[in-house]
Design an enzyme around this catalytic site. Structure first.
Site, PDB file in Angstrom:
ATOM      1  N   GLN A  82       1.943  -6.011  -3.253  1.00  0.00           N
ATOM      2  CA  GLN A  82       2.409  -6.118  -1.865  1.00  0.00           C
ATOM      3  C   GLN A  82       3.716  -5.323  -1.706  1.00  0.00           C
ATOM      4  OE1 GLN A  82       1.318  -9.455  -3.424  1.00  0.00           O
ATOM      5  NE2 GLN A  82      -0.565  -8.422  -2.916  1.00  0.00           N
ATOM      6  N   ASP A 133       0.806  -1.222   0.000  1.00  0.00           N
ATOM      7  CA  ASP A 133       0.000   0.000   0.000  1.00  0.00           C
ATOM      8  C   ASP A 133       0.839   1.272   0.000  1.00  0.00           C
ATOM      9  OD1 ASP A 133      -2.256  -1.617   0.079  1.00  0.00           O
ATOM     10  OD2 ASP A 133      -2.258  -1.668   2.269  1.00  0.00           O
ATOM     11  N   LYS A 144       1.749   2.171  -5.157  1.00  0.00           N
ATOM     12  CA  LYS A 144       2.271   1.627  -6.422  1.00  0.00           C
ATOM     13  C   LYS A 144       1.342   1.944  -7.603  1.00  0.00           C
ATOM     14  CE  LYS A 144       2.265  -2.409  -4.376  1.00  0.00           C
ATOM     15  NZ  LYS A 144       2.057  -2.019  -2.974  1.00  0.00           N
ATOM     16  N   GLY A 159      -4.676  -4.123  -3.866  1.00  0.00           N
ATOM     17  CA  GLY A 159      -5.645  -3.076  -4.153  1.00  0.00           C
ATOM     18  C   GLY A 159      -4.833  -1.847  -4.515  1.00  0.00           C
ATOM     19  N   HIS A 160      -4.779  -1.532  -5.804  1.00  0.00           N
ATOM     20  CA  HIS A 160      -3.935  -0.428  -6.283  1.00  0.00           C
ATOM     21  C   HIS A 160      -4.839   0.731  -6.705  1.00  0.00           C
ATOM     22  CE1 HIS A 160      -0.379  -3.350  -7.230  1.00  0.00           C
ATOM     23  NE2 HIS A 160      -0.753  -3.367  -5.975  1.00  0.00           N
TER      24      HIS A 160
HETATM   25  P1  GDP Z   1      -0.802   0.420  -3.560  1.00  0.00           P
HETATM   26  O1  GDP Z   1      -1.422  -0.865  -3.112  1.00  0.00           O
HETATM   27  O2  GDP Z   1       0.681   0.443  -3.340  1.00  0.00           O
HETATM   28  O3  GDP Z   1      -1.159   0.780  -4.980  1.00  0.00           O
HETATM   29  O4  GDP Z   1      -1.405   1.555  -2.622  1.00  0.00           O
HETATM   30  P2  GDP Z   1      -2.955   1.714  -2.195  1.00  0.00           P
HETATM   31  O5  GDP Z   1      -3.717   2.221  -3.355  1.00  0.00           O
HETATM   32  O6  GDP Z   1      -3.448   0.478  -1.528  1.00  0.00           O
HETATM   33  O7  GDP Z   1      -2.833   2.792  -1.046  1.00  0.00           O
HETATM   34  C1  GDP Z   1      -2.320   4.067  -1.274  1.00  0.00           C
HETATM   35  C2  GDP Z   1      -3.389   5.096  -0.902  1.00  0.00           C
HETATM   36  O8  GDP Z   1      -2.792   6.365  -0.763  1.00  0.00           O
HETATM   37  C3  GDP Z   1      -4.461   5.253  -1.960  1.00  0.00           C
HETATM   38  O9  GDP Z   1      -5.672   5.587  -1.329  1.00  0.00           O
HETATM   39  C4  GDP Z   1      -3.951   6.426  -2.797  1.00  0.00           C
HETATM   40  O10 GDP Z   1      -4.993   7.134  -3.448  1.00  0.00           O
HETATM   41  C5  GDP Z   1      -3.325   7.274  -1.725  1.00  0.00           C
HETATM   42  N1  GDP Z   1      -2.160   8.075  -2.148  1.00  0.00           N
HETATM   43  C6  GDP Z   1      -1.196   7.754  -3.053  1.00  0.00           C
HETATM   44  N2  GDP Z   1      -0.243   8.723  -3.072  1.00  0.00           N
HETATM   45  C7  GDP Z   1      -0.600   9.645  -2.173  1.00  0.00           C
HETATM   46  C8  GDP Z   1      -0.005  10.851  -1.711  1.00  0.00           C
HETATM   47  O11 GDP Z   1       1.067  11.274  -2.114  1.00  0.00           O
HETATM   48  N3  GDP Z   1      -0.683  11.556  -0.736  1.00  0.00           N
HETATM   49  C9  GDP Z   1      -1.868  11.113  -0.232  1.00  0.00           C
HETATM   50  N4  GDP Z   1      -2.444  11.858   0.718  1.00  0.00           N
HETATM   51  N5  GDP Z   1      -2.452   9.975  -0.637  1.00  0.00           N
HETATM   52  C10 GDP Z   1      -1.820   9.243  -1.576  1.00  0.00           C
HETATM   53  P1  IMO Z   2      -0.958  -4.119  -2.277  1.00  0.00           P
HETATM   54  O1  IMO Z   2      -0.509  -4.668  -3.609  1.00  0.00           O
HETATM   55  C1  IMO Z   2      -0.933  -4.575   2.075  1.00  0.00           C
HETATM   56  C2  IMO Z   2      -0.997  -8.689   3.623  1.00  0.00           C
HETATM   57  C3  IMO Z   2      -2.244  -9.163   4.352  1.00  0.00           C
HETATM   58  C4  IMO Z   2      -1.611 -10.144   5.316  1.00  0.00           C
HETATM   59  C5  IMO Z   2      -0.508 -10.780   4.471  1.00  0.00           C
HETATM   60  C6  IMO Z   2      -0.896 -12.090   3.821  1.00  0.00           C
HETATM   61  O2  IMO Z   2      -2.254  -3.389  -2.347  1.00  0.00           O
HETATM   62  O3  IMO Z   2       0.152  -3.353  -1.633  1.00  0.00           O
HETATM   63  P2  IMO Z   2      -2.471 -12.741   1.770  1.00  0.00           P
HETATM   64  O4  IMO Z   2      -3.911 -12.464   1.522  1.00  0.00           O
HETATM   65  O5  IMO Z   2      -1.545 -12.200   0.734  1.00  0.00           O
HETATM   66  O6  IMO Z   2      -2.184 -14.194   2.071  1.00  0.00           O
HETATM   67  O7  IMO Z   2      -2.140 -11.954   3.154  1.00  0.00           O
HETATM   68  O8  IMO Z   2      -0.186  -9.830   3.475  1.00  0.00           O
HETATM   69  N1  IMO Z   2      -1.247  -8.144   2.264  1.00  0.00           N
HETATM   70  C7  IMO Z   2      -1.182  -6.845   1.943  1.00  0.00           C
HETATM   71  N2  IMO Z   2      -0.960  -5.755   2.723  1.00  0.00           N
HETATM   72  N3  IMO Z   2      -1.072  -4.431   0.736  1.00  0.00           N
HETATM   73  C8  IMO Z   2      -1.263  -5.520  -0.060  1.00  0.00           C
HETATM   74  O9  IMO Z   2      -1.282  -5.439  -1.410  1.00  0.00           O
HETATM   75  C9  IMO Z   2      -1.368  -6.790   0.550  1.00  0.00           C
HETATM   76  N4  IMO Z   2      -1.582  -8.046   0.087  1.00  0.00           N
HETATM   77  C10 IMO Z   2      -1.490  -8.856   1.142  1.00  0.00           C
HETATM   78  O10 IMO Z   2      -2.882  -8.096   5.024  1.00  0.00           O
HETATM   79  O11 IMO Z   2      -0.989  -9.460   6.377  1.00  0.00           O
HETATM   80 MG    MG Z   3      -2.963  -1.547  -1.855  1.00  0.00          MG
END
Ligand code: GDP
Ligand code: IMO
Ligand code: MG
Length: 436
Positions: free
Chosen positions: A229, A13, A16, A40-41
């Site tokens: 991840q 998270d 990415k 979840g991207h």
């Molecule tokens: P990912 O799994 O690595 O793609 O990241 P996620 O989408 O799960 O989580 C990142 C969260 O931070 C999302 O809700 C994005 O919209 C938000 N986000 C990304 N970059 C920034 C930033 O620079 N500032 C803020 N405030 N939010 C951001």
């Molecule tokens: P993105 O790509 C954050 C965590 C789960 C748990 C562990 C194992 O959005 O960054 P799993 O379902 O993979 O067997 O769970 O890994 N986990 C993540 N945490 N971002 C993710 O994906 C994750 N995918 C799995 O919360 O601790």
């Molecule tokens: Mg994510």
């Protein structure tokens, strides 16, 4: 031409999705190499927000021209979740079938895999991993046990029989675990839905993606490999056993796409200006106080897939240095800088004190071995004054406040890799490029 990689350096998270979308403009191909719908991207642009789980974050081409997207062999695919995600995008007018190709060697998540995930978690009791419940672990288990079903298998005549054989062995496991599902309406419906989704999957271009990506490079096409991840969730080098079941690191892009190490170019390592973790396991810099709650509130730190609260804490340079070493990151990308705008003081962990009193800056064998994540490591912090400036409107690195630039310089010095891009908000435009 070499393939570049963008991957997470923390516990996932990091942002990415946003950055793959930003960088996609400069690439011909974006390819996911591991993970599945546990990811979840999030992408935000033009006032809209998209959360992608199995589909690569290059489908919007960063707002530029259309590019090819690939789901690689290292990915595990749930046909039902894939169909739901794809249909939602098609309903928005995206010609997904024209731009998305899927590896025949990607493994299929079966309806029983998700139920086995739940059974495994229940059996672990208080030491549960806190998985996303998407069947990731059981699917990779079957892959390594050499009994998995692959996307390419859906084209063969005996697919139904092979499915039934695996399903039956799973049903026995579920029965033994005290969670029988055989014959229940819920399971019968789930199986029907799964086969309907398999039919939908047949409409896509199912390819030998290892040939596709290598020929693309031979023909001077550029590729960006998208990780899911993060490095601290890697099955080998993460905080085992509180990890996911795939190699999330640079080497995972080689095995997850069929790229030889010599074909890898830049490695963009992405991290937040602080740290988060969702699920169980060690997190040495976790904040259990008001400060942690404030970071969660300002950063909207709730899971994009599960909605779970993300645990929050200060930036951990011990873990970051380790991730940069394992990944060979050539460029750093710092996200969510704006979340710390109002803090008077910002702490950064530079070393751990171990239980025997020794101080180390090398990430240890175990940073804590229970589900609550109680650390065996005591973080040692360096304190920084906050910049107390709203960053989200700034687009030029030179215009950033000096206190912020000092924070970045310290990280670069400690980690030994330059920060090439700084993100100051979730929108595609809230991005400051220094040197990519
Ligand atoms: P990912 O799994 O690595 O793609 O990241 P996620 O989408 O799960 O989580 C990142 C969260 O931070 C999302 O809700 C994005 O919209 C938000 N986000 C990304 N970059 C920034 C930033 O620079 N500032 C803020 N405030 N939010 C951001
Ligand atoms: P993105 O790509 C954050 C965590 C789960 C748990 C562990 C194992 O959005 O960054 P799993 O379902 O993979 O067997 O769970 O890994 N986990 C993540 N945490 N971002 C993710 O994906 C994750 N995918 C799995 O919360 O601790
Ligand atoms: Mg994510």
């Amino acid at each position: 031409m070499k393939a570049d990689i963008l991957l997470g350096l923390q516990w996932g998270d990091e942002g990415k999705g946003k950055i793959v979308d930003v960088l996609a403009r400069d690439y011909d191909v974006v390819a996911r190499f591991q993970g599945g719908p546990n990811a979840g991207h999030t992408l935000e642009f033009d006032g809209r927000k998209h959360v992608l789980r199995s589909i690569p974050s290059g489908i919007f081409g960063g707002g530029g021209s259309t590019i090819t997207n690939i789901i690689g062999n290292g990915v595990v695919l749930d046909p039902v979740l894939f169909r739901d995600e794809a249909q939602a995008l098609e309903a928005e007018g995206i010609d997904l079938r024209g731009i998305l190709k899927i590896s025949k060697k990607a493994h299929l998540i079966l309806p029983t895999h998700r139920r086995l995930d739940a059974a495994n978690e229940r059996a672990k009791g208080s030491s549960k991993i806190g998985t996303t419940g998407k069947g990731i672990g059981p699917t990779y288990t079957d892959k390594v046990a050499r009994r998995g079903l692959r996307v390419g298998d859906i084209l063969s005549d005996d697919f139904g029989a092979r499915y039934s054989a695996i399903r039956d062995s799973h049903l026995e496991q579920l029965e033994a675990a005290g969670m029988p599902v055989a014959g229940t309406k819920d399971f019968v419906d789930a199986e029907q839905d799964w086969f309907d989704a398999i039919d939908y999957l047949r409409n896509f271009d199912l390819i030998d993606s290892e040939h596709y990506v290598n020929k693309a490079l031979d023909n001077n096409n550029s590729i960006l490999c998208e990780g899911a991840q993060g490095t601290m969730l890697d099955v080998d080098f993460g905080s085992y056993p509180y990890v996911t079941s795939s190699n999330t690191i640079t080497a995972g892009a080689c095995t997850g796409l069929g790229l030889a190490p010599g074909r890898i170019g830049k490695v963009y390592g992405i991290f937040k200006a602080y740290c988060t973790r969702v699920g169980s396991g060690p997190f040495p810099t976790e904040l259990f106080d008001e400060t942690g709650a404030t970071i969660r509130a300002i950063g909207h730190e709730y899971g994009a897939v599960t909605g779970r609260e993300r645990r929050c804490g200060w930036l951990d340079l011990v873990a970051l240095r380790y991730a940069v070493m394992i990944d060979g990151a050539t460029h750093l990308i710092m996200m969510k800088s704006d979340v710390l705008d109002d803090f008077d003081e910002i702490m950064v962990c530079t070393a751990y004190q171990l239980p025997d009193g020794t101080v180390t800056s090398d990430f240890p064998y175990s940073a804590g071995d229970n589900a609550e994540g109680a650390g065996v490591c005591e973080p040692i912090y360096t304190k920084f004054p906050g910049w107390k400036t709203k960053l989200s409107g700034i687009r030029n690195y030179d215009e950033l406040p000096q206190a912020f630039k000092d924070y970045v310089s310290f990280i670069e010095k400690e980690v030994g890799v330059p920060v090439a891009l700084v993100s100051v908000g979730p929108d595609r435009t809230e991005t400051i490029v220094r040197s990519l």
